[in-house]
Write a protein that holds these residues in place. Structure first.
Motif, short mmCIF file in Angstrom:
data_model
loop_
_atom_site.label_atom_id
_atom_site.label_comp_id
_atom_site.label_asym_id
_atom_site.label_seq_id
_atom_site.Cartn_x
_atom_site.Cartn_y
_atom_site.Cartn_z
N ARG A 110 0.79 -1.23 0.00
CA ARG A 110 0.00 0.00 0.00
C ARG A 110 0.83 1.28 0.00
O ARG A 110 0.30 2.36 -0.25
CB ARG A 110 -0.92 0.01 1.23
N TYR A 111 2.11 1.18 0.29
CA TYR A 111 2.89 2.39 0.49
C TYR A 111 4.07 2.49 -0.48
O TYR A 111 4.68 1.48 -0.85
CB TYR A 111 3.42 2.44 1.93
N LYS A 112 4.38 3.73 -0.86
CA LYS A 112 5.59 4.00 -1.63
C LYS A 112 6.70 4.27 -0.62
O LYS A 112 6.61 5.23 0.16
CB LYS A 112 5.39 5.23 -2.51
N VAL A 113 7.72 3.43 -0.60
CA VAL A 113 8.74 3.57 0.43
C VAL A 113 10.14 3.64 -0.17
O VAL A 113 10.40 3.15 -1.26
CB VAL A 113 8.68 2.40 1.45
N ILE A 114 11.02 4.24 0.59
CA ILE A 114 12.46 4.18 0.33
C ILE A 114 13.04 3.34 1.46
O ILE A 114 13.12 3.80 2.59
CB ILE A 114 13.08 5.59 0.30
N ASP A 115 13.40 2.12 1.15
CA ASP A 115 13.81 1.14 2.16
C ASP A 115 15.27 0.77 1.96
O ASP A 115 15.62 0.03 1.03
CB ASP A 115 12.92 -0.11 2.06
N ARG A 116 16.13 1.24 2.82
CA ARG A 116 17.57 0.99 2.68
C ARG A 116 17.91 -0.49 2.76
O ARG A 116 18.94 -0.93 2.25
CB ARG A 116 18.33 1.75 3.76
N ASP A 117 17.05 -1.27 3.41
CA ASP A 117 17.33 -2.69 3.57
C ASP A 117 17.14 -3.48 2.27
O ASP A 117 17.43 -4.68 2.23
CB ASP A 117 16.47 -3.29 4.67
N THR A 118 16.66 -2.83 1.23
CA THR A 118 16.53 -3.49 -0.07
C THR A 118 17.81 -3.36 -0.89
O THR A 118 17.91 -3.95 -1.98
CB THR A 118 15.37 -2.90 -0.88
N ALA A 119 18.78 -2.63 -0.39
CA ALA A 119 20.02 -2.39 -1.14
C ALA A 119 20.82 -3.69 -1.29
O ALA A 119 20.92 -4.49 -0.36
CB ALA A 119 20.86 -1.33 -0.45
N ALA A 120 21.43 -3.86 -2.46
CA ALA A 120 22.26 -5.03 -2.72
C ALA A 120 23.72 -4.79 -2.38
O ALA A 120 24.49 -5.73 -2.18
CB ALA A 120 22.12 -5.44 -4.19
N THR A 121 24.12 -3.50 -2.30
CA THR A 121 25.51 -3.16 -2.02
C THR A 121 25.56 -2.00 -1.03
O THR A 121 24.58 -1.26 -0.87
CB THR A 121 26.24 -2.72 -3.31
N PRO A 122 26.71 -1.81 -0.37
CA PRO A 122 26.84 -0.65 0.53
C PRO A 122 26.62 0.67 -0.20
O PRO A 122 26.07 1.61 0.37
CB PRO A 122 28.29 -0.78 1.03
N GLU A 123 27.03 0.73 -1.46
CA GLU A 123 26.86 1.96 -2.22
C GLU A 123 25.37 2.25 -2.46
O GLU A 123 24.93 3.41 -2.36
CB GLU A 123 27.60 1.87 -3.56
N GLN A 124 24.61 1.22 -2.78
CA GLN A 124 23.18 1.40 -2.97
C GLN A 124 22.50 1.80 -1.66
O GLN A 124 21.58 2.62 -1.66
CB GLN A 124 22.55 0.10 -3.50
N ARG A 125 22.96 1.24 -0.57
CA ARG A 125 22.40 1.59 0.73
C ARG A 125 22.62 3.07 1.04
O ARG A 125 21.70 3.76 1.48
CB ARG A 125 23.02 0.72 1.82
N THR A 126 23.83 3.54 0.79
CA THR A 126 24.13 4.95 1.02
C THR A 126 23.26 5.84 0.14
O THR A 126 22.76 6.88 0.59
CB THR A 126 25.62 5.23 0.72
N ASP A 127 23.05 5.43 -1.11
CA ASP A 127 22.22 6.22 -2.02
C ASP A 127 20.77 6.28 -1.52
O ASP A 127 20.13 7.33 -1.58
CB ASP A 127 22.27 5.61 -3.42
N LEU A 128 20.25 5.16 -1.01
CA LEU A 128 18.89 5.14 -0.48
C LEU A 128 18.77 6.01 0.77
O LEU A 128 17.75 6.69 0.98
CB LEU A 128 18.46 3.71 -0.18
N LEU A 129 19.80 6.00 1.61
CA LEU A 129 19.79 6.86 2.79
C LEU A 129 19.72 8.33 2.38
O LEU A 129 19.02 9.13 3.01
CB LEU A 129 21.04 6.61 3.64
N ARG A 130 20.43 8.69 1.33
CA ARG A 130 20.39 10.07 0.85
C ARG A 130 19.03 10.41 0.26
O ARG A 130 18.50 11.50 0.49
CB ARG A 130 21.50 10.28 -0.19
#
Length: 214
Positions: A72-92
């Motif tokens: 039901r929701y549009k989310v930005i979920d850092r735990d879906t990142a495949a790499t540390p770089e993707q995680r950092t990008d999601l945090l931003r």
């Protein structure tokens, strides 16, 4: 149903804090239990908002994370990142979401929020970026003064939270006591006291009459 002495005390204590939060420009709500808190948070999220969050045991305990990860929701979920770089990008990316969800490490009776971060993403979102910030805090987070709030974070919350990350190495991981360290893995890097909400109403605080999180 007759309320327990703990429930009566929690409601009474939160009543004072709610008034002081509102006096400082926050929107403030009291919920008796986790179920009511979950319903209130969902009510406060506008339809169509992009939602993200900071790491929080409290949000997990009320069932909010499971709800956010539903279709039901549009989310930005850092735990879906495949790499540390993707995680950092999601945090931003999360810093520009519509609604940001978090807890608070401590809440003083006079209506101030105190938080300490390792990476700074939670406190950054609270200060600026998201259109709305929703803070959920159990009655166990309430302390007398801003100084007590800071002490609670350093002496209780941080030494407990570090135990969630066994890969980190800090003195409090070993002793359970804050050493005011300068360790590379320290999670007490960014300290924020939010003494007033500006613009008024951007930060919404949901106090819960149960012990939640650390």
């Amino acid at each position: 149903m007759t309320k327990t002495p703990i429930q009566l005390r929690s409601a009474a204590a939160c009543k004072t804090v709610l008034k002081n939060l509102e006096r400082r420009g926050f929107e403030a709500f009291y919920c008796e239990d986790k179920k009511a808190a979950l319903a209130k948070v969902l009510e406060l999220i506008p339809a169509g908002d992009v939602v993200s969050w900071g790491g929080s045991v409290t949000l997990q305990e009320i069932g909010l994370m499971d709800e956010m990860r539903s279709w039901r929701y549009k989310v930005i979920d850092r735990d879906t990142a495949a790499t540390p770089e993707q995680r950092t990008d999601l945090l931003r990316q999360a810093l520009l979401c519509d609604t940001f969800l978090m807890s608070s490490n401590a809440v003083s009776e006079d209506g101030q929020l105190v938080n300490i971060d390792g990476t700074g993403n939670r406190v950054a979102a609270m200060v600026y970026g998201p259109k709305s910030v929703i803070v959920v805090a159990g009655v166990n987070k309430i302390v007398k003064t801003q100084a007590d709030a800071l002490a609670r974070v350093r002496m209780l919350a941080a030494p407990v939270n570090i135990q969630r990350f066994p890969q980190l190495q800090t003195p409090c991981m070993e002793t359970g006591v804050c050493a005011d360290c300068n360790a590379p893995d320290c999670i007490c890097n960014y300290i924020l006291t939010t003494r007033r909400c500006k613009p008024a109403g951007k930060i919404k605080v949901v106090l819960v009459g149960e012990s939640l999180g650390y």
